[in-house]
Design an enzyme around this catalytic site. Structure first.
Site, PDB file in Angstrom:
ATOM      1  N   ALA A   1     -28.559 -25.615 -20.621  1.00 41.57           N
ATOM      2  CA  ALA A   1     -29.906 -25.116 -20.932  1.00 41.57           C
ATOM      3  C   ALA A   1     -30.365 -25.492 -22.338  1.00 41.57           C
ATOM      4  CB  ALA A   1     -29.939 -23.593 -20.771  1.00 41.57           C
TER       5      ALA A   1
ATOM      6  N   VAL B   1     -27.934 -15.597 -24.171  1.00 44.48           N
ATOM      7  CA  VAL B   1     -27.196 -16.854 -24.284  1.00 44.48           C
ATOM      8  C   VAL B   1     -25.725 -16.601 -23.957  1.00 44.48           C
ATOM      9  CG1 VAL B   1     -28.786 -17.714 -26.026  1.00 44.48           C
ATOM     10  CG2 VAL B   1     -26.628 -16.675 -26.742  1.00 44.48           C
TER      11      VAL B   1
ATOM     12  N   ASN C   1     -26.476 -27.484 -13.715  1.00 50.06           N
ATOM     13  CA  ASN C   1     -27.162 -28.663 -14.266  1.00 50.06           C
ATOM     14  C   ASN C   1     -26.375 -29.410 -15.332  1.00 50.06           C
ATOM     15  OD1 ASN C   1     -29.641 -30.228 -15.359  1.00 50.06           O
ATOM     16  ND2 ASN C   1     -29.036 -28.928 -17.089  1.00 50.06           N
TER      17      ASN C   1
ATOM     18  N   TYR D   1     -19.573 -42.183 -13.222  1.00 48.96           N
ATOM     19  CA  TYR D   1     -20.760 -41.317 -13.222  1.00 48.96           C
ATOM     20  C   TYR D   1     -21.403 -41.303 -11.842  1.00 48.96           C
ATOM     21  CZ  TYR D   1     -25.286 -39.278 -14.336  1.00 48.96           C
ATOM     22  OH  TYR D   1     -26.399 -38.456 -14.343  1.00 48.96           O
TER      23      TYR D   1
ATOM     24  N   LYS E   1     -21.859 -38.032  -9.209  1.00 52.10           N
ATOM     25  CA  LYS E   1     -23.119 -37.523  -8.679  1.00 52.10           C
ATOM     26  C   LYS E   1     -23.162 -37.602  -7.148  1.00 52.10           C
ATOM     27  CE  LYS E   1     -24.686 -35.997 -12.453  1.00 52.10           C
ATOM     28  NZ  LYS E   1     -24.939 -34.547 -12.618  1.00 52.10           N
TER      29      LYS E   1
HETATM   30  N1  LIG Z   1     -31.722 -37.795 -17.767  1.00 51.27           N
HETATM   31  C1  LIG Z   1     -31.484 -38.549 -16.705  1.00 51.27           C
HETATM   32  O1  LIG Z   1     -31.885 -39.741 -16.647  1.00 51.27           O
HETATM   33  C2  LIG Z   1     -30.760 -37.964 -15.544  1.00 51.27           C
HETATM   34  C3  LIG Z   1     -30.862 -38.606 -14.307  1.00 51.27           C
HETATM   35  C4  LIG Z   1     -30.178 -38.088 -13.222  1.00 51.27           C
HETATM   36  C5  LIG Z   1     -29.421 -36.945 -13.364  1.00 51.27           C
HETATM   37  N2  LIG Z   1     -29.330 -36.332 -14.586  1.00 51.27           N
HETATM   38  C6  LIG Z   1     -28.485 -35.132 -14.674  1.00 51.27           C
HETATM   39  O2  LIG Z   1     -29.243 -34.069 -15.197  1.00 51.27           O
HETATM   40  C7  LIG Z   1     -28.377 -33.113 -15.794  1.00 51.27           C
HETATM   41  C8  LIG Z   1     -28.942 -32.697 -17.138  1.00 51.27           C
HETATM   42  O3  LIG Z   1     -28.932 -33.835 -17.987  1.00 51.27           O
HETATM   43  P1  LIG Z   1     -30.076 -34.149 -19.056  1.00 51.27           P
HETATM   44  O4  LIG Z   1     -30.647 -35.461 -18.704  1.00 51.27           O
HETATM   45  O5  LIG Z   1     -30.950 -32.971 -19.226  1.00 51.27           O
HETATM   46  O6  LIG Z   1     -29.164 -34.402 -20.345  1.00 51.27           O
HETATM   47  P2  LIG Z   1     -29.044 -33.686 -21.759  1.00 51.27           P
HETATM   48  O7  LIG Z   1     -30.392 -33.518 -22.374  1.00 51.27           O
HETATM   49  O8  LIG Z   1     -27.999 -34.444 -22.490  1.00 51.27           O
HETATM   50  O9  LIG Z   1     -28.515 -32.238 -21.369  1.00 51.27           O
HETATM   51  C9  LIG Z   1     -27.207 -32.011 -20.970  1.00 51.27           C
HETATM   52  C10 LIG Z   1     -26.921 -30.540 -21.094  1.00 51.27           C
HETATM   53  O10 LIG Z   1     -25.558 -30.308 -20.704  1.00 51.27           O
HETATM   54  C11 LIG Z   1     -24.909 -29.585 -21.744  1.00 51.27           C
HETATM   55  N3  LIG Z   1     -23.512 -29.950 -21.837  1.00 51.27           N
HETATM   56  C12 LIG Z   1     -22.980 -31.183 -22.066  1.00 51.27           C
HETATM   57  N4  LIG Z   1     -21.646 -31.089 -22.167  1.00 51.27           N
HETATM   58  C13 LIG Z   1     -21.326 -29.784 -22.006  1.00 51.27           C
HETATM   59  C14 LIG Z   1     -20.107 -29.061 -22.047  1.00 51.27           C
HETATM   60  N5  LIG Z   1     -18.923 -29.648 -22.299  1.00 51.27           N
HETATM   61  N6  LIG Z   1     -20.145 -27.715 -21.846  1.00 51.27           N
HETATM   62  C15 LIG Z   1     -21.333 -27.095 -21.625  1.00 51.27           C
HETATM   63  N7  LIG Z   1     -22.510 -27.733 -21.586  1.00 51.27           N
HETATM   64  C16 LIG Z   1     -22.504 -29.053 -21.776  1.00 51.27           C
HETATM   65  C17 LIG Z   1     -25.648 -29.955 -23.013  1.00 51.27           C
HETATM   66  O11 LIG Z   1     -25.583 -28.921 -23.985  1.00 51.27           O
HETATM   67  P3  LIG Z   1     -24.601 -28.832 -25.267  1.00 51.27           P
HETATM   68  O12 LIG Z   1     -24.494 -30.200 -25.856  1.00 51.27           O
HETATM   69  O13 LIG Z   1     -25.288 -27.819 -26.123  1.00 51.27           O
HETATM   70  O14 LIG Z   1     -23.308 -28.314 -24.727  1.00 51.27           O
HETATM   71  C18 LIG Z   1     -27.077 -30.044 -22.513  1.00 51.27           C
HETATM   72  O15 LIG Z   1     -27.666 -28.761 -22.492  1.00 51.27           O
HETATM   73  C19 LIG Z   1     -27.003 -33.777 -15.854  1.00 51.27           C
HETATM   74  O16 LIG Z   1     -26.190 -33.268 -14.810  1.00 51.27           O
HETATM   75  C20 LIG Z   1     -27.315 -35.235 -15.615  1.00 51.27           C
HETATM   76  O17 LIG Z   1     -26.218 -35.933 -15.055  1.00 51.27           O
HETATM   77  C21 LIG Z   1     -29.993 -36.807 -15.662  1.00 51.27           C
END
Ligand SMILES: NC(=O)c1ccc[n+]([C@@H]2O[C@H](COP(=O)([O-])OP(=O)(O)OC[C@H]3O[C@@H](n4cnc5c(N)ncnc54)[C@H](OP(=O)(O)O)[C@@H]3O)[C@@H](O)[C@H]2O)c1
Length: 269
Positions: free
Chosen positions: A15, A61, A91, A156, A160
């Site tokens: 989040a 939180v 997510n 990756y 997915k």
């Molecule tokens: N953006 C794209 O192009 C895209 C496309 C397809 C699917 N997705 C999927 O969408 C989802 C969200 O990604 P996003 O694009 O929003 O990326 P993002 O902005 O990097 O967000 C990722 C989130 O996951 C959290 N996170 C990462 N590692 C973590 C850990 N070890 N423990 C707890 N939380 C963790 C991060 O928070 P902290 O760093 O604060 O922990 C952040 O809130 C993912 O599953 C991704 O695979 C994204």
């Protein structure tokens, strides 16, 4: 009864930024109380305060590192102990680039730990929590790369594909119990995941990249229609339906007592 008591509480992982932060905003706007999970406590607190002030909902939180057993357990415990939770957004995820043979071993482990292991453990915890109540909704964030194995990074993509398969199996198992599951398959979406993966999103053609607000709002339109799989970019939903039908058509023939005729050799005959 106030609106937030009617809809309950949404717990959202990841989040602190990107897709998860927008989901958190949208569910808060819809009157859900929200529980924000990620590692960056300062960012979570800032978003929680803003949403509380903006929408008057309760925003808590739950800082947790989902790469650790302790982090997963903290979120599992919350999902199972807090009966106000009616919606789980699964997510949090990470991405890495590169060819399989060139991937650092730790990157392989990290993707599987967060995108597959933590996502599975938390999905199961939500299923355990919601099953006795015969209600609840689960959103699993997968990716269109679940359907395009030929691009990006093998680990990756496979992580997915796992989330898509998990979601479809969950929907099959849980929908008769009154629990709805949605898999969301974003295409390239403008978030931090790209820079965190060491990638430059600007190298992609702009017509391939969606803004994060539009992506989440489209996914929520699918959520409101009870879609099991939502692909925000895909213009013609019939294409995915045809793909699903083709898969299901194979079903009766995927496990049989004899090999298919084309494999009949002297050894098999
Ligand atoms: N953006 C794209 O192009 C895209 C496309 C397809 C699917 N997705 C999927 O969408 C989802 C969200 O990604 P996003 O694009 O929003 O990326 P993002 O902005 O990097 O967000 C990722 C989130 O996951 C959290 N996170 C990462 N590692 C973590 C850990 N070890 N423990 C707890 N939380 C963790 C991060 O928070 P902290 O760093 O604060 O922990 C952040 O809130 C993912 O599953 C991704 O695979 C994204």
């Amino acid at each position: 009864m106030s609106q937030e008591h009617k809809v309950g509480t949404a717990l959202i992982t990841g989040a602190s930024s990107g897709i998860g932060a927008v989901y958190t905003d949208r569910f808060a706007k819809r009157g859900y109380d929200v529980i924000l999970v990620a590692r960056d406590e300062a960012r979570l607190n800032a978003l929680a305060s803003k949403l509380h002030a903006q929408y008057g909902i309760a925003a808590q939180v739950l800082p947790a590192d989902l790469s650790t057993e302790a982090g997963i357990r903290a979120v599992e415990n919350r999902l199972e102990a807090d009966a106000s939770i009616t919606l789980f957004v699964n997510n949090a995820g990470i991405a890495r680039l590169g060819a399989l043979a060139e991937m650092p071993k730790q990157d392989i482990s990290d993707i599987i730990q967060i995108n597959v292991h933590a996502a599975s453990r938390l999905a199961a915890a939500a299923a355990r929590a919601f099953t006795p109540r015969k209600a609840g909704r689960i959103i699993n964030v997968a990716s269109v790369l679940a359907l395009i194995s030929e691009r990006f990074n093998p680990i990756y993509n496979a992580s997915k594909a796992f989330v898509l398969s998990l979601s479809q199996s969950m929907q099959n198992e849980l929908s008769p119990l009154g629990i709805k599951v949605q898999a969301v398959l974003p295409g390239a979406t403008r978030t931090e995941i790209w820079s965190r993966a060491g990638a430059d999103i600007s190298v992609l053609p702009p017509e391939m990249v969606m803004g994060v607000d539009e992506m989440v709002d489209a996914a929520l339109a699918g959520f409101d229609r009870d879609e099991v799989v939502t692909i925000p970019s895909l213009p013609d939903a019939a294409e995915f339906d045809a793909f699903t039908q083709a898969r299901l058509k194979m079903g009766p023939n995927l496990s049989r007592d004899h090999a298919a005729a084309r494999y009949h050799t002297a050894a098999v005959a």
